[in-house]
Scaffold this motif. Structure first.
Motif, PDB file in Angstrom:
ATOM      1  N   TYR A  69       6.353 -32.272  -5.050  1.00 38.46           N
ATOM      2  CA  TYR A  69       4.906 -32.410  -4.960  1.00 38.46           C
ATOM      3  C   TYR A  69       4.458 -32.497  -3.497  1.00 38.46           C
ATOM      4  CZ  TYR A  69       0.181 -34.095  -5.435  1.00 38.46           C
ATOM      5  OH  TYR A  69      -1.178 -34.221  -5.335  1.00 38.46           O
ATOM      6  N   LYS A  70       5.212 -33.239  -2.687  1.00 43.65           N
ATOM      7  CA  LYS A  70       4.867 -33.378  -1.267  1.00 43.65           C
ATOM      8  C   LYS A  70       4.883 -32.018  -0.580  1.00 43.65           C
ATOM      9  CE  LYS A  70       5.937 -36.020   2.858  1.00 43.65           C
ATOM     10  NZ  LYS A  70       6.784 -37.009   3.477  1.00 43.65           N
ATOM     11  N   GLU A  71       5.862 -31.177  -0.905  1.00 43.95           N
ATOM     12  CA  GLU A  71       5.925 -29.837  -0.326  1.00 43.95           C
ATOM     13  C   GLU A  71       4.756 -28.985  -0.811  1.00 43.95           C
ATOM     14  OE1 GLU A  71      10.579 -28.919   0.471  1.00 43.95           O
ATOM     15  OE2 GLU A  71       9.960 -29.160  -1.609  1.00 43.95           O
ATOM     16  N   ASN A  72       4.376 -29.144  -2.112  1.00 43.53           N
ATOM     17  CA  ASN A  72       3.205 -28.431  -2.627  1.00 43.53           C
ATOM     18  C   ASN A  72       1.982 -28.759  -1.798  1.00 43.53           C
ATOM     19  OD1 ASN A  72       4.442 -27.147  -4.732  1.00 43.53           O
ATOM     20  ND2 ASN A  72       3.737 -28.556  -6.292  1.00 43.53           N
ATOM     21  N   PHE A  73       1.837 -30.036  -1.427  1.00 44.22           N
ATOM     22  CA  PHE A  73       0.677 -30.473  -0.676  1.00 44.22           C
ATOM     23  C   PHE A  73       0.670 -29.849   0.720  1.00 44.22           C
ATOM     24  CE2 PHE A  73      -2.022 -33.605   1.547  1.00 44.22           C
ATOM     25  CZ  PHE A  73      -3.141 -33.489   0.723  1.00 44.22           C
ATOM     26  N   MET A  74       1.833 -29.524   1.245  1.00 45.12           N
ATOM     27  CA  MET A  74       1.937 -28.890   2.557  1.00 45.12           C
ATOM     28  C   MET A  74       1.518 -27.420   2.489  1.00 45.12           C
ATOM     29  SD  MET A  74       3.838 -30.693   5.001  1.00 45.12           S
ATOM     30  CE  MET A  74       4.582 -32.288   5.060  1.00 45.12           C
ATOM     31  N   THR A  75       1.559 -26.834   1.303  1.00 44.64           N
ATOM     32  CA  THR A  75       1.127 -25.454   1.099  1.00 44.64           C
ATOM     33  C   THR A  75      -0.255 -25.497   0.474  1.00 44.64           C
ATOM     34  OG1 THR A  75       3.408 -24.739   0.758  1.00 44.64           O
ATOM     35  CG2 THR A  75       1.686 -23.262  -0.028  1.00 44.64           C
ATOM     36  N   GLN A  76      -1.155 -24.660   0.978  1.00 45.17           N
ATOM     37  CA  GLN A  76      -2.519 -24.623   0.474  1.00 45.17           C
ATOM     38  C   GLN A  76      -3.015 -23.187   0.484  1.00 45.17           C
ATOM     39  OE1 GLN A  76      -5.374 -26.808   2.832  1.00 45.17           O
ATOM     40  NE2 GLN A  76      -7.020 -26.439   1.406  1.00 45.17           N
ATOM     41  N   ILE A  77      -3.839 -22.854  -0.496  1.00 48.74           N
ATOM     42  CA  ILE A  77      -4.488 -21.550  -0.576  1.00 48.74           C
ATOM     43  C   ILE A  77      -5.979 -21.749  -0.317  1.00 48.74           C
ATOM     44  CG2 ILE A  77      -5.142 -19.665  -2.126  1.00 48.74           C
ATOM     45  CD1 ILE A  77      -2.451 -20.137  -3.569  1.00 48.74           C
ATOM     46  N   VAL A  78      -6.548 -20.895   0.537  1.00 44.34           N
ATOM     47  CA  VAL A  78      -7.989 -20.894   0.759  1.00 44.34           C
ATOM     48  C   VAL A  78      -8.508 -19.501   0.420  1.00 44.34           C
ATOM     49  CG1 VAL A  78      -9.860 -21.169   2.430  1.00 44.34           C
ATOM     50  CG2 VAL A  78      -7.859 -22.672   2.538  1.00 44.34           C
ATOM     51  N   ILE A  79      -9.489 -19.455  -0.480  1.00 41.07           N
ATOM     52  CA  ILE A  79     -10.119 -18.197  -0.878  1.00 41.07           C
ATOM     53  C   ILE A  79     -11.535 -18.192  -0.311  1.00 41.07           C
ATOM     54  CG2 ILE A  79     -10.937 -16.798  -2.814  1.00 41.07           C
ATOM     55  CD1 ILE A  79      -8.579 -18.162  -4.434  1.00 41.07           C
ATOM     56  N   SER A  80     -11.848 -17.180   0.475  1.00 40.84           N
ATOM     57  CA  SER A  80     -13.177 -17.032   1.066  1.00 40.84           C
ATOM     58  C   SER A  80     -13.967 -15.995   0.280  1.00 40.84           C
ATOM     59  CB  SER A  80     -13.064 -16.595   2.522  1.00 40.84           C
ATOM     60  OG  SER A  80     -14.324 -16.146   2.997  1.00 40.84           O
ATOM     61  N   ILE A  81     -15.095 -16.435  -0.292  1.00 43.40           N
ATOM     62  CA  ILE A  81     -15.962 -15.504  -1.028  1.00 43.40           C
ATOM     63  C   ILE A  81     -16.594 -14.501  -0.050  1.00 43.40           C
ATOM     64  CG2 ILE A  81     -18.014 -15.295  -2.498  1.00 43.40           C
ATOM     65  CD1 ILE A  81     -15.855 -16.788  -4.015  1.00 43.40           C
ATOM     66  N   ALA A  82     -17.112 -14.984   1.074  1.00 43.40           N
ATOM     67  CA  ALA A  82     -17.786 -14.107   2.048  1.00 43.40           C
ATOM     68  C   ALA A  82     -16.843 -13.044   2.606  1.00 43.40           C
ATOM     69  CB  ALA A  82     -18.385 -14.932   3.183  1.00 43.40           C
ATOM     70  N   GLN A  83     -15.617 -13.450   2.895  1.00 41.94           N
ATOM     71  CA  GLN A  83     -14.657 -12.514   3.492  1.00 41.94           C
ATOM     72  C   GLN A  83     -13.834 -11.761   2.451  1.00 41.94           C
ATOM     73  OE1 GLN A  83     -12.316 -14.470   6.542  1.00 41.94           O
ATOM     74  NE2 GLN A  83     -14.096 -15.616   7.236  1.00 41.94           N
ATOM     75  N   GLN A  84     -13.889 -12.212   1.179  1.00 43.84           N
ATOM     76  CA  GLN A  84     -13.088 -11.610   0.108  1.00 43.84           C
ATOM     77  C   GLN A  84     -11.609 -11.596   0.482  1.00 43.84           C
ATOM     78  OE1 GLN A  84     -14.461 -10.231  -3.183  1.00 43.84           O
ATOM     79  NE2 GLN A  84     -15.693 -11.904  -2.384  1.00 43.84           N
ATOM     80  N   THR A  85     -11.128 -12.797   0.894  1.00 41.50           N
ATOM     81  CA  THR A  85      -9.730 -12.933   1.289  1.00 41.50           C
ATOM     82  C   THR A  85      -9.116 -14.188   0.672  1.00 41.50           C
ATOM     83  OG1 THR A  85     -10.360 -14.159   3.290  1.00 41.50           O
ATOM     84  CG2 THR A  85     -10.004 -11.773   3.524  1.00 41.50           C
ATOM     85  N   LEU A  86      -7.809 -14.162   0.554  1.00 42.33           N
ATOM     86  CA  LEU A  86      -7.007 -15.312   0.153  1.00 42.33           C
ATOM     87  C   LEU A  86      -5.993 -15.532   1.261  1.00 42.33           C
ATOM     88  CD1 LEU A  86      -5.394 -16.026  -3.281  1.00 42.33           C
ATOM     89  CD2 LEU A  86      -4.024 -16.123  -1.210  1.00 42.33           C
ATOM     90  N   THR A  87      -5.958 -16.754   1.785  1.00 47.77           N
ATOM     91  CA  THR A  87      -5.038 -17.091   2.865  1.00 47.77           C
ATOM     92  C   THR A  87      -4.138 -18.225   2.407  1.00 47.77           C
ATOM     93  OG1 THR A  87      -6.736 -16.460   4.467  1.00 47.77           O
ATOM     94  CG2 THR A  87      -4.872 -17.735   5.299  1.00 47.77           C
ATOM     95  N   VAL A  88      -2.838 -18.074   2.642  1.00 49.52           N
ATOM     96  CA  VAL A  88      -1.861 -19.107   2.307  1.00 49.52           C
ATOM     97  C   VAL A  88      -1.470 -19.813   3.593  1.00 49.52           C
ATOM     98  CG1 VAL A  88       0.374 -19.618   1.246  1.00 49.52           C
ATOM     99  CG2 VAL A  88      -0.973 -17.653   0.431  1.00 49.52           C
ATOM    100  N   TYR A  89      -1.596 -21.140   3.570  1.00 49.79           N
ATOM    101  CA  TYR A  89      -1.212 -21.978   4.708  1.00 49.79           C
ATOM    102  C   TYR A  89      -0.015 -22.823   4.310  1.00 49.79           C
ATOM    103  CZ  TYR A  89      -5.880 -20.996   6.542  1.00 49.79           C
ATOM    104  OH  TYR A  89      -7.018 -20.381   7.003  1.00 49.79           O
ATOM    105  N   LYS A  90       0.931 -22.953   5.207  1.00 50.16           N
ATOM    106  CA  LYS A  90       2.050 -23.872   5.036  1.00 50.16           C
ATOM    107  C   LYS A  90       2.121 -24.705   6.304  1.00 50.16           C
ATOM    108  CE  LYS A  90       6.314 -24.054   2.740  1.00 50.16           C
ATOM    109  NZ  LYS A  90       6.881 -23.261   1.703  1.00 50.16           N
TER     110      LYS A  90
END
Length: 171
Positions: free
Chosen positions: A3-24
């Motif tokens: 779970y702690k590692e899951n929290f270190m990974t995050q997805i951000v979806i931008s409606i304006a830019q029509q993009t999905l970005t994965v952060y670790k």
């Protein structure tokens, strides 16, 4: 992955830019074009809109399915999408390859109900999912879900786990 590692990974979806970005660990590890709702942003049941706010990946579906596998009601039909199948069924909203079923975390915003009724992302069956490769990315055309290229959703499926935070933002 814990779970702690899951929290270190995050997805951000931008409606304006029509993009999905994965952060670790706050570093960009992947960036994909997407297609969000043709009807814009919103959380109401039957609105056809993409909900904003904090979510998690509640369920990952289709990990062993082939690329372009067709899903109805989160069950693989045994069909493999191709242009001929698409032409025979022009009315279908194609859900292909992999599904991430999202669950909202914000009561009255994307979870439960608000003054206008149900606004629950999970009960609305809002997914990240594959779509026919002929569908454009970077243009809002979905019925509320976040559509991705099949190759991209399969790649993303290997990078994240259930419980991964997903933030859908307007900008």
């Amino acid at each position: 992955m814990t779970y702690k590692e899951n929290f270190m990974t995050q997805i951000v979806i931008s409606i304006a830019q029509q993009t999905l970005t994965v952060y670790k660990r706050q570093k960009v590890i992947a960036h994909y074009p997407v297609s969000t709702a043709k009807n814009g942003m919103g959380s109401q049941q039957d609105s056809g809109c993409t909900p904003l706010g904090q979510h998690i990946i509640a369920e990952k579906i289709g990990g062993s399915a082939p690329s372009h596998a067709v899903f109805i009601g989160r069950i693989a039909t045994g069909e493999i999408y191709n242009a001929e199948l698409g032409a025979l069924n022009p009315e279908r909203d194609w859900i292909l390859s992999r599904i991430f079923w999202l669950s909202g975390l914000e009561e009255g915003i994307n979870k439960g109900s608000d003054s206008q009724g149900s606004c629950d992302t999970y009960q609305r069956y809002i997914y990240l999912h594959g779509t026919p490769d002929s569908e454009p990315m970077g243009v809002p055309l979905s019925h509320g879900c976040v559509r991705m290229r099949n190759q991209d959703i399969i790649e993303l499926f290997e990078q994240v786990e259930e419980g991964t935070p997903v933030n859908i933002i307007a900008q």
